[in-house]
Write a protein that holds these residues in place. Sequence first.
Motif, PDB file in Angstrom:
ATOM      1  N   MET A 272       0.843  -1.194   0.000  1.00 20.75           N
ATOM      2  CA  MET A 272       0.000   0.000   0.000  1.00 20.75           C
ATOM      3  C   MET A 272       0.878   1.243   0.000  1.00 20.75           C
ATOM      4  N   ASN A 273       0.280   2.311  -0.487  1.00 19.87           N
ATOM      5  CA  ASN A 273       0.981   3.590  -0.572  1.00 19.87           C
ATOM      6  C   ASN A 273       0.052   4.707  -0.122  1.00 19.87           C
ATOM      7  N   ILE A 274       0.539   5.562   0.768  1.00 20.93           N
ATOM      8  CA  ILE A 274      -0.192   6.762   1.170  1.00 20.93           C
ATOM      9  C   ILE A 274       0.534   7.954   0.565  1.00 20.93           C
ATOM     10  N   VAL A 275      -0.230   8.855  -0.044  1.00 19.82           N
ATOM     11  CA  VAL A 275       0.319  10.062  -0.662  1.00 19.82           C
ATOM     12  C   VAL A 275      -0.274  11.262   0.052  1.00 19.82           C
ATOM     13  N   LEU A 276       0.587  12.172   0.522  1.00 20.31           N
ATOM     14  CA  LEU A 276       0.123  13.425   1.120  1.00 20.31           C
ATOM     15  C   LEU A 276       0.488  14.559   0.180  1.00 20.31           C
ATOM     16  N   TYR A 277      -0.528  15.248  -0.311  1.00 23.26           N
ATOM     17  CA  TYR A 277      -0.332  16.373  -1.211  1.00 23.26           C
ATOM     18  C   TYR A 277      -0.135  17.640  -0.381  1.00 23.26           C
ATOM     19  N   GLU A 278       1.077  18.170  -0.411  1.00 26.27           N
ATOM     20  CA  GLU A 278       1.434  19.423   0.270  1.00 26.27           C
ATOM     21  C   GLU A 278       0.965  19.488   1.727  1.00 26.27           C
ATOM     22  N   PRO A 279       1.332  18.499   2.549  1.00 26.70           N
ATOM     23  CA  PRO A 279       0.911  18.543   3.954  1.00 26.70           C
ATOM     24  C   PRO A 279       1.479  19.764   4.668  1.00 26.70           C
ATOM     25  N   GLU A 280       0.686  20.311   5.588  1.00 32.86           N
ATOM     26  CA  GLU A 280       1.061  21.574   6.244  1.00 32.86           C
ATOM     27  C   GLU A 280       1.446  21.426   7.708  1.00 32.86           C
ATOM     28  N   ILE A 281       0.915  20.427   8.382  1.00 37.29           N
ATOM     29  CA  ILE A 281       1.076  20.317   9.832  1.00 37.29           C
ATOM     30  C   ILE A 281       1.994  19.135  10.170  1.00 37.29           C
ATOM     31  N   PRO A 282       3.173  19.419  10.737  1.00 39.51           N
ATOM     32  CA  PRO A 282       4.138  18.344  10.978  1.00 39.51           C
ATOM     33  C   PRO A 282       3.612  17.215  11.865  1.00 39.51           C
ATOM     34  N   ALA A 283       2.807  17.543  12.873  1.00 38.59           N
ATOM     35  CA  ALA A 283       2.292  16.500  13.764  1.00 38.59           C
ATOM     36  C   ALA A 283       1.406  15.513  13.001  1.00 38.59           C
ATOM     37  N   ASN A 284       0.623  16.002  12.058  1.00 33.40           N
ATOM     38  CA  ASN A 284      -0.215  15.102  11.259  1.00 33.40           C
ATOM     39  C   ASN A 284       0.646  14.164  10.421  1.00 33.40           C
ATOM     40  N   THR A 285       1.653  14.727   9.760  1.00 38.58           N
ATOM     41  CA  THR A 285       2.527  13.903   8.926  1.00 38.58           C
ATOM     42  C   THR A 285       3.293  12.903   9.788  1.00 38.58           C
TER      43      THR A 285
ATOM     44  N   CYS B 189      -1.937  -0.113  -4.629  1.00 42.13           N
ATOM     45  CA  CYS B 189      -2.565   1.164  -4.975  1.00 42.13           C
ATOM     46  C   CYS B 189      -2.001   2.317  -4.141  1.00 42.13           C
ATOM     47  N   PHE B 190      -2.333   3.528  -4.570  1.00 41.53           N
ATOM     48  CA  PHE B 190      -1.938   4.759  -3.901  1.00 41.53           C
ATOM     49  C   PHE B 190      -3.213   5.440  -3.409  1.00 41.53           C
ATOM     50  N   ILE B 191      -3.230   5.850  -2.143  1.00 42.15           N
ATOM     51  CA  ILE B 191      -4.377   6.575  -1.592  1.00 42.15           C
ATOM     52  C   ILE B 191      -3.875   7.966  -1.229  1.00 42.15           C
ATOM     53  N   MET B 192      -4.426   8.959  -1.912  1.00 41.21           N
ATOM     54  CA  MET B 192      -3.909  10.328  -1.789  1.00 41.21           C
ATOM     55  C   MET B 192      -4.849  11.205  -0.966  1.00 41.21           C
ATOM     56  N   PHE B 193      -4.239  12.017  -0.114  1.00 42.70           N
ATOM     57  CA  PHE B 193      -4.950  12.953   0.750  1.00 42.70           C
ATOM     58  C   PHE B 193      -4.382  14.349   0.519  1.00 42.70           C
TER      59      PHE B 193
ATOM     60  N   LEU C 211     -12.479  15.349   8.741  1.00 43.52           N
ATOM     61  CA  LEU C 211     -11.804  14.761   9.894  1.00 43.52           C
ATOM     62  C   LEU C 211     -10.345  15.210   9.906  1.00 43.52           C
ATOM     63  N   ASN C 212      -9.678  14.996  11.019  1.00 45.79           N
ATOM     64  CA  ASN C 212      -8.235  15.232  11.086  1.00 45.79           C
ATOM     65  C   ASN C 212      -7.546  14.360  10.042  1.00 45.79           C
ATOM     66  N   LEU C 213      -6.511  14.884   9.415  1.00 45.38           N
ATOM     67  CA  LEU C 213      -5.818  14.177   8.336  1.00 45.38           C
ATOM     68  C   LEU C 213      -5.285  12.814   8.781  1.00 45.38           C
ATOM     69  N   GLY C 214      -4.666  12.762   9.952  1.00 48.02           N
ATOM     70  CA  GLY C 214      -4.136  11.495  10.447  1.00 48.02           C
ATOM     71  C   GLY C 214      -5.237  10.464  10.659  1.00 48.02           C
ATOM     72  N   ASN C 215      -6.380  10.907  11.183  1.00 49.96           N
ATOM     73  CA  ASN C 215      -7.506   9.991  11.378  1.00 49.96           C
ATOM     74  C   ASN C 215      -8.047   9.510  10.040  1.00 49.96           C
ATOM     75  N   SER C 216      -8.160  10.407   9.080  1.00 52.43           N
ATOM     76  CA  SER C 216      -8.678  10.037   7.756  1.00 52.43           C
ATOM     77  C   SER C 216      -7.791   8.987   7.102  1.00 52.43           C
ATOM     78  N   VAL C 217      -6.479   9.195   7.170  1.00 48.88           N
ATOM     79  CA  VAL C 217      -5.545   8.229   6.591  1.00 48.88           C
ATOM     80  C   VAL C 217      -5.717   6.867   7.262  1.00 48.88           C
ATOM     81  N   ALA C 218      -5.792   6.848   8.587  1.00 49.93           N
ATOM     82  CA  ALA C 218      -5.919   5.579   9.308  1.00 49.93           C
ATOM     83  C   ALA C 218      -7.209   4.850   8.929  1.00 49.93           C
ATOM     84  N   VAL C 219      -8.314   5.572   8.862  1.00 50.18           N
ATOM     85  CA  VAL C 219      -9.606   4.962   8.527  1.00 50.18           C
ATOM     86  C   VAL C 219      -9.554   4.294   7.156  1.00 50.18           C
ATOM     87  N   VAL C 220      -9.093   5.024   6.148  1.00 53.62           N
ATOM     88  CA  VAL C 220      -9.087   4.495   4.783  1.00 53.62           C
ATOM     89  C   VAL C 220      -8.004   3.428   4.608  1.00 53.62           C
TER      90      VAL C 220
END
Length: 166
Positions: A1-14, A94-98, A129-138
């Motif tokens: 699996m692959n997670i893609v973060l498009y221009e993440p802004e908050i270091p704690a989320n990443t 697959c790649f799941i992009m946020f 939702l919070n970005l970290g939570n959204s990534v975990a759910v999906v």
Amino acid sequence: MNIVLYEPEIPANTGNIGRTCVATGTKLHLIEPLGFSLNEKEIRRAGLDYWKDLDVTVYDDFDDFLAKNPNAKIYMATTKARHVYTEVSYEPDCFIMFGKESAGIPEEILLEHKDTSIRIPMIGDIRSLNLGNSVAVVLYEALRQNNFEHMRLLGQLHHHSWDEAK
């Protein structure tokens, strides 16, 4: 699996997402510009002691990401999608992009990926939702659909069962 973060802004989320990726054997892809620095000092300050174990790639922009992953099957997570994230079948590679926390994935990118856009259902006036939570759910749904295949073997190597502990 692959997670893609498009221009993440908050270091704690990443950082949180990076930890989830390490725990699941998932690759993380970061598309610049980032809203923070990835230098060693910043990573240490954020307490990301697992970052060295993370399989992470950074790209100059979305075009660079596409060029380096030419046949990628990309699912775009957005509140604007028709499909709920549980209604699609995720391939193991697959790649799941946020998108970035403040604005999501740009409209022009979403328009090119309407059929593979997914959303997490929500009620009320919550924007997202919070970005970290959204990534975990999906991500965990995608892993579940693939029977947690690569995680089972890795998990057996690293952890003892409750029965063994007795």
